[in-house]
Scaffold this motif. Structure first.
Motif, PDB file in Angstrom:
ATOM      1  N   GLY A  95      41.723  28.798  19.242  1.00 45.43           N
ATOM      2  CA  GLY A  95      42.690  29.609  18.489  1.00 45.43           C
ATOM      3  C   GLY A  95      42.347  29.714  16.910  1.00 45.43           C
ATOM      4  N   GLY A  96      41.282  28.908  16.615  1.00 38.10           N
ATOM      5  CA  GLY A  96      41.054  28.793  15.483  1.00 38.10           C
ATOM      6  C   GLY A  96      40.614  30.222  14.598  1.00 38.10           C
ATOM      7  N   ASN A  97      40.551  30.393  13.313  1.00 33.01           N
ATOM      8  CA  ASN A  97      39.900  31.460  12.848  1.00 33.01           C
ATOM      9  C   ASN A  97      38.748  31.642  12.765  1.00 33.01           C
ATOM     10  OD1 ASN A  97      38.677  30.739  10.315  1.00 33.01           O
ATOM     11  ND2 ASN A  97      40.383  29.689   9.640  1.00 33.01           N
ATOM     12  N   ARG A  98      38.332  33.104  12.719  1.00 34.13           N
ATOM     13  CA  ARG A  98      36.746  33.645  12.898  1.00 34.13           C
ATOM     14  C   ARG A  98      36.023  32.827  11.948  1.00 34.13           C
ATOM     15  NH1 ARG A  98      32.873  37.426  13.694  1.00 34.13           N
ATOM     16  NH2 ARG A  98      32.844  38.181  15.916  1.00 34.13           N
ATOM     17  N   LEU A  99      36.377  32.621  10.884  1.00 32.95           N
ATOM     18  CA  LEU A  99      35.270  31.884  10.021  1.00 32.95           C
ATOM     19  C   LEU A  99      35.244  30.560  10.347  1.00 32.95           C
ATOM     20  CD1 LEU A  99      33.814  31.930   7.202  1.00 32.95           C
ATOM     21  CD2 LEU A  99      36.036  31.328   6.139  1.00 32.95           C
ATOM     22  N   SER A 100      36.197  29.653  10.950  1.00 31.86           N
ATOM     23  CA  SER A 100      35.885  28.605  11.103  1.00 31.86           C
ATOM     24  C   SER A 100      35.097  28.133  12.464  1.00 31.86           C
ATOM     25  CB  SER A 100      37.356  27.965  11.575  1.00 31.86           C
ATOM     26  OG  SER A 100      38.341  27.774  10.366  1.00 31.86           O
ATOM     27  N   VAL A 101      35.119  29.237  13.463  1.00 35.67           N
ATOM     28  CA  VAL A 101      34.483  29.377  14.378  1.00 35.67           C
ATOM     29  C   VAL A 101      32.948  29.571  14.051  1.00 35.67           C
ATOM     30  CG1 VAL A 101      34.202  30.384  16.643  1.00 35.67           C
ATOM     31  CG2 VAL A 101      36.299  30.013  16.011  1.00 35.67           C
ATOM     32  N   GLY A 102      32.966  30.553  13.142  1.00 36.74           N
ATOM     33  CA  GLY A 102      31.395  30.881  12.929  1.00 36.74           C
ATOM     34  C   GLY A 102      30.609  29.665  12.240  1.00 36.74           C
ATOM     35  N   ASN A 103      31.588  29.059  11.337  1.00 37.56           N
ATOM     36  CA  ASN A 103      30.828  27.872  10.560  1.00 37.56           C
ATOM     37  C   ASN A 103      30.656  26.841  11.600  1.00 37.56           C
ATOM     38  OD1 ASN A 103      31.024  29.121   8.018  1.00 37.56           O
ATOM     39  ND2 ASN A 103      33.053  28.152   7.560  1.00 37.56           N
ATOM     40  N   GLN A 104      31.442  26.555  12.411  1.00 37.55           N
ATOM     41  CA  GLN A 104      31.233  25.447  13.491  1.00 37.55           C
ATOM     42  C   GLN A 104      30.052  25.922  14.398  1.00 37.55           C
ATOM     43  OE1 GLN A 104      32.438  22.347  13.438  1.00 37.55           O
ATOM     44  NE2 GLN A 104      31.384  21.463  15.192  1.00 37.55           N
ATOM     45  N   LEU A 105      29.948  27.144  14.715  1.00 42.30           N
ATOM     46  CA  LEU A 105      28.988  27.757  15.552  1.00 42.30           C
ATOM     47  C   LEU A 105      27.576  27.324  14.813  1.00 42.30           C
ATOM     48  CD1 LEU A 105      28.116  29.274  18.199  1.00 42.30           C
ATOM     49  CD2 LEU A 105      28.080  31.234  16.730  1.00 42.30           C
ATOM     50  N   ASP A 106      27.523  27.823  13.583  1.00 42.50           N
ATOM     51  CA  ASP A 106      26.256  27.448  12.799  1.00 42.50           C
ATOM     52  C   ASP A 106      25.676  26.298  12.738  1.00 42.50           C
ATOM     53  OD1 ASP A 106      26.324  30.329  12.899  1.00 42.50           O
ATOM     54  OD2 ASP A 106      26.969  30.172  10.556  1.00 42.50           O
ATOM     55  N   GLU A 107      26.840  25.128  12.519  1.00 45.31           N
ATOM     56  CA  GLU A 107      26.549  23.877  12.373  1.00 45.31           C
ATOM     57  C   GLU A 107      26.119  23.211  13.715  1.00 45.31           C
ATOM     58  OE1 GLU A 107      29.221  20.003  11.160  1.00 45.31           O
ATOM     59  OE2 GLU A 107      29.890  21.689  10.289  1.00 45.31           O
ATOM     60  N   LEU A 108      26.569  23.502  14.587  1.00 43.56           N
ATOM     61  CA  LEU A 108      26.476  23.324  15.961  1.00 43.56           C
ATOM     62  C   LEU A 108      25.107  23.498  16.296  1.00 43.56           C
ATOM     63  CD1 LEU A 108      26.768  21.905  18.833  1.00 43.56           C
ATOM     64  CD2 LEU A 108      27.812  23.692  19.563  1.00 43.56           C
ATOM     65  N   ILE A 109      24.706  24.924  16.142  1.00 43.25           N
ATOM     66  CA  ILE A 109      23.224  25.327  16.601  1.00 43.25           C
ATOM     67  C   ILE A 109      22.025  24.614  15.662  1.00 43.25           C
ATOM     68  CG2 ILE A 109      21.925  27.431  16.645  1.00 43.25           C
ATOM     69  CD1 ILE A 109      24.244  29.007  17.561  1.00 43.25           C
ATOM     70  N   ASN A 110      22.372  24.462  14.554  1.00 44.86           N
ATOM     71  CA  ASN A 110      21.562  23.891  13.509  1.00 44.86           C
ATOM     72  C   ASN A 110      21.335  22.338  14.024  1.00 44.86           C
ATOM     73  OD1 ASN A 110      21.112  25.958  11.842  1.00 44.86           O
ATOM     74  ND2 ASN A 110      22.799  25.543  10.305  1.00 44.86           N
ATOM     75  N   PHE A 111      22.234  21.736  14.511  1.00 43.51           N
ATOM     76  CA  PHE A 111      22.238  20.332  14.916  1.00 43.51           C
ATOM     77  C   PHE A 111      21.282  20.305  16.120  1.00 43.51           C
ATOM     78  CE2 PHE A 111      23.361  16.558  16.803  1.00 43.51           C
ATOM     79  CZ  PHE A 111      23.074  15.540  16.096  1.00 43.51           C
ATOM     80  N   VAL A 112      21.722  21.005  17.049  1.00 41.71           N
ATOM     81  CA  VAL A 112      21.030  21.272  18.504  1.00 41.71           C
ATOM     82  C   VAL A 112      19.468  21.573  17.970  1.00 41.71           C
ATOM     83  CG1 VAL A 112      20.539  22.689  20.427  1.00 41.71           C
ATOM     84  CG2 VAL A 112      22.879  22.008  19.785  1.00 41.71           C
ATOM     85  N   VAL A 113      19.092  22.587  17.258  1.00 48.22           N
ATOM     86  CA  VAL A 113      17.852  22.676  16.900  1.00 48.22           C
ATOM     87  C   VAL A 113      16.973  21.235  16.484  1.00 48.22           C
ATOM     88  CG1 VAL A 113      16.099  23.822  15.293  1.00 48.22           C
ATOM     89  CG2 VAL A 113      17.926  25.172  16.488  1.00 48.22           C
ATOM     90  N   LYS A 114      17.686  20.693  15.378  1.00 44.07           N
ATOM     91  CA  LYS A 114      17.176  19.270  14.859  1.00 44.07           C
ATOM     92  C   LYS A 114      17.096  18.181  15.998  1.00 44.07           C
ATOM     93  CE  LYS A 114      18.879  15.653  12.366  1.00 44.07           C
ATOM     94  NZ  LYS A 114      20.078  15.119  11.539  1.00 44.07           N
ATOM     95  N   HIS A 115      18.068  18.102  16.885  1.00 41.34           N
ATOM     96  CA  HIS A 115      18.143  17.262  18.086  1.00 41.34           C
ATOM     97  C   HIS A 115      16.938  17.431  18.752  1.00 41.34           C
ATOM     98  CE1 HIS A 115      19.037  14.838  21.520  1.00 41.34           C
ATOM     99  NE2 HIS A 115      19.210  15.849  21.985  1.00 41.34           N
ATOM    100  N   PHE A 116      16.608  18.909  19.198  1.00 39.66           N
ATOM    101  CA  PHE A 116      15.531  19.160  20.196  1.00 39.66           C
ATOM    102  C   PHE A 116      14.223  18.940  19.412  1.00 39.66           C
ATOM    103  CE2 PHE A 116      17.645  22.816  22.516  1.00 39.66           C
ATOM    104  CZ  PHE A 116      18.621  21.827  23.273  1.00 39.66           C
TER     105      PHE A 116
END
Length: 131
Positions: A38-59
């Motif tokens: 139920g978050g707004n699209r901007l918040s979802v997009g920001n969190q998605l980007d942050e998560l994917i960037n972190f996953v790449v760093k972790h890998f």
């Protein structure tokens, strides 16, 4: 309620940096899961980007450790990482183009991948990377 909770028994690798990064990743995934409900699209997009960037760093961290220790299953492990990153990058591109949404089904997919990947691929590297 959290989608995924780190426990030593289920997800512990005995490699401190990996375990710490897994804990961070789980927190980020839980936040995205909440926003997808139920978050707004901007918040979802920001969190998605942050998560994917972190996953790449972790890998990359895991792969660098494996390379430094001469881990014999590095190629197979990297192939698993590359598949997930490709899936995530495609979804990220579609989301930002307005062609896809992030739902709790999306976050459940990532949880399922982690539930399979960490015990099957990450736990076995513990002894080699600590040696």
């Amino acid at each position: 309620m959290a989608l995924i909770t780190w426990t030593e028994e289920q997800y512990g690798t005995t490699v401190a940096v990996a375990d710490d990064q897994h804990k961070t990743l789980f927190g980020m995934l839980n936040k995205l899961h909440e926003l997808a409900a139920g978050g707004n699209r901007l918040s979802v997009g920001n969190q998605l980007d942050e998560l994917i960037n972190f996953v790449v760093k972790h890998f990359q961290t895991e792969q660098d450790l494996m390379q430094a220790k001469g881990y014999p299953d590095l190629a197979a492990h990297k192939a698993e990482h590359d598949k997930l990153v490709g899936t995530c990058a495609d979804l990220q591109k579609k989301f930002h183009a307005g062609q896809a949404e992030i739902t709790q089904d999306t976050t459940a997919f990532v949880k399922g991948w982690l539930d399979s990947h960490i015990p099957t691929f990450d736990k076995p590297y513990g002894p080699a990377l600590n040696g």
